[in-house]
Design a protein around this motif. Structure first.
Motif, PDB file in Angstrom:
ATOM      1  N   ARG A  95     -16.966  55.171  13.281  1.00 52.02           N
ATOM      2  CA  ARG A  95     -16.332  56.491  13.290  1.00 52.02           C
ATOM      3  C   ARG A  95     -14.870  56.406  12.870  1.00 52.02           C
ATOM      4  NH1 ARG A  95     -20.002  60.662  14.421  1.00 52.02           N
ATOM      5  NH2 ARG A  95     -21.663  59.721  15.611  1.00 52.02           N
ATOM      6  N   ARG A  96     -14.306  57.576  12.617  1.00 53.59           N
ATOM      7  CA  ARG A  96     -12.876  57.697  12.376  1.00 53.59           C
ATOM      8  C   ARG A  96     -12.250  58.598  13.434  1.00 53.59           C
ATOM      9  NH1 ARG A  96      -8.666  60.537  10.570  1.00 53.59           N
ATOM     10  NH2 ARG A  96      -9.737  62.481  10.203  1.00 53.59           N
ATOM     11  N   ARG A  97     -12.947  59.668  13.764  1.00 51.63           N
ATOM     12  CA  ARG A  97     -12.378  60.660  14.678  1.00 51.63           C
ATOM     13  C   ARG A  97     -13.484  61.176  15.597  1.00 51.63           C
ATOM     14  NH1 ARG A  97      -7.793  64.050  14.713  1.00 51.63           N
ATOM     15  NH2 ARG A  97      -8.259  66.148  15.409  1.00 51.63           N
ATOM     16  N   ASP A 101      -8.701  58.522  16.705  1.00 54.77           N
ATOM     17  CA  ASP A 101      -8.046  59.195  15.589  1.00 54.77           C
ATOM     18  C   ASP A 101      -7.490  58.145  14.639  1.00 54.77           C
ATOM     19  OD1 ASP A 101      -7.062  61.206  13.996  1.00 54.77           O
ATOM     20  OD2 ASP A 101      -5.347  61.654  15.283  1.00 54.77           O
ATOM     21  N   LEU A 102      -8.397  57.493  13.902  1.00 51.41           N
ATOM     22  CA  LEU A 102      -8.021  56.406  12.996  1.00 51.41           C
ATOM     23  C   LEU A 102      -7.686  56.964  11.617  1.00 51.41           C
ATOM     24  CD1 LEU A 102     -10.840  53.887  13.972  1.00 51.41           C
ATOM     25  CD2 LEU A 102      -8.484  53.969  14.830  1.00 51.41           C
ATOM     26  N   GLU A 129      -8.571  55.741   8.790  1.00 49.59           N
ATOM     27  CA  GLU A 129      -9.766  55.575   7.961  1.00 49.59           C
ATOM     28  C   GLU A 129     -10.933  55.229   8.864  1.00 49.59           C
ATOM     29  OE1 GLU A 129      -9.290  52.593   5.003  1.00 49.59           O
ATOM     30  OE2 GLU A 129      -7.683  53.635   3.974  1.00 49.59           O
ATOM     31  N   PRO A 130     -12.160  55.496   8.438  1.00 44.49           N
ATOM     32  CA  PRO A 130     -13.317  55.077   9.222  1.00 44.49           C
ATOM     33  C   PRO A 130     -13.299  53.559   9.412  1.00 44.49           C
ATOM     34  CG  PRO A 130     -13.979  56.543   7.451  1.00 44.49           C
ATOM     35  CD  PRO A 130     -12.543  56.195   7.207  1.00 44.49           C
ATOM     36  N   ALA A 131     -13.786  53.106  10.550  1.00 44.59           N
ATOM     37  CA  ALA A 131     -13.798  51.675  10.844  1.00 44.59           C
ATOM     38  C   ALA A 131     -15.070  51.320  11.596  1.00 44.59           C
ATOM     39  CB  ALA A 131     -12.581  51.298  11.680  1.00 44.59           C
ATOM     40  N   HIS A 161     -14.103  48.812   5.327  1.00 47.10           N
ATOM     41  CA  HIS A 161     -14.278  49.840   6.350  1.00 47.10           C
ATOM     42  C   HIS A 161     -15.726  50.028   6.751  1.00 47.10           C
ATOM     43  CE1 HIS A 161     -14.766  52.493   2.769  1.00 47.10           C
ATOM     44  NE2 HIS A 161     -15.574  53.154   3.553  1.00 47.10           N
ATOM     45  N   LEU A 206     -19.698  57.950   8.654  1.00 53.47           N
ATOM     46  CA  LEU A 206     -18.297  57.647   8.892  1.00 53.47           C
ATOM     47  C   LEU A 206     -17.418  58.883   8.787  1.00 53.47           C
ATOM     48  CD1 LEU A 206     -18.111  54.362   6.838  1.00 53.47           C
ATOM     49  CD2 LEU A 206     -18.511  54.627   9.268  1.00 53.47           C
ATOM     50  N   ASP A 235     -15.710  62.503   9.707  1.00 55.63           N
ATOM     51  CA  ASP A 235     -15.186  63.000  10.988  1.00 55.63           C
ATOM     52  C   ASP A 235     -16.290  63.634  11.795  1.00 55.63           C
ATOM     53  OD1 ASP A 235     -12.016  64.169   9.672  1.00 55.63           O
ATOM     54  OD2 ASP A 235     -12.741  62.173  10.122  1.00 55.63           O
TER      55      ASP A 235
END
Length: 177
Positions: free
Chosen positions: A31-33, A47-48, A50-52, A146, A174, A176
């Motif tokens: 996820r990213r957010r 709240d990254l 970029e997706p990780a 990512h 990935l 949001d």
């Protein structure tokens, strides 16, 4: 709301204070957010930039410097095995041809529990036994740091090559949440 703004990999944790832990399945570790709540009750927003891919043993760094430990949740999977290395390689090829997430180990391949794929594997001479364990699938050839897995589809413009036809659903895990 308190935000988690970066991933700290398990081999770089240092001495920062771990204040809670979050137990996530494979899908939620990509996820990213996303609004999250730790096992101890700490609410925060992932709240990254970029997706990780969050790996078991990593941590999420909160804005105030504290950490939330990431733990891979056990999931229902199939442990796929074969009578020989060559037979296992053939099964891996057939599984890969289905564009599904897979974790490849020395003696087995793990995929999500699916009765159709279990029947296919058994029909090809392998075994497919249900197990419950954390799922750590391969990130994909086009991960680009990512964890993008083309097998999961995507909804962003094609800025990278793909060696497979694009007739699978295009919903990116990935994006949001």
């Amino acid at each position: 709301m308190l935000r988690a703004i970066r991933v700290v990999r398990r081999d770089h944790l240092g001495a920062a204070e771990i204040v809670d832990r979050i137990v996530l399945d494979h899908g939620d570790r990509h996820r990213r957010r996303l609004a999250m709540r730790g096992v101890g009750g700490l609410a925060f927003l992932l709240d990254l930039p970029e997706p990780a891919i969050l790996d078991d043993g990593d941590a999420l760094a909160l804005e105030d410097g504290r950490l939330v430990w990431v733990e891979a949740a056990p999931e229902r999977l199939l442990a796929i095995r074969a009578p020989s290395r060559l037979a296992l390689q053939r099964l891996i090829w057939h599984i890969g041809n289905r564009h599904i997430p897979a974790e490849i180990t020395e003696d087995a391949v793990y995929i999500g529990d699916d009765h159709v794929l279990a029947a296919m594997v058994r029909g090809l001479g392998g075994s497919a036994e249900p197990v419950t364990r954390p799922f750590r699938p391969e990130g994909g050839a086009y991960a680009g740091g990512h964890g993008h897995d083309p097998a999961q589809g995507h909804d962003h413009p094609h800025a990278h090559p793909h060696a497979h036809p694009h007739d699978h659903p295009h919903v990116h895990p990935l994006a949001d949440a």
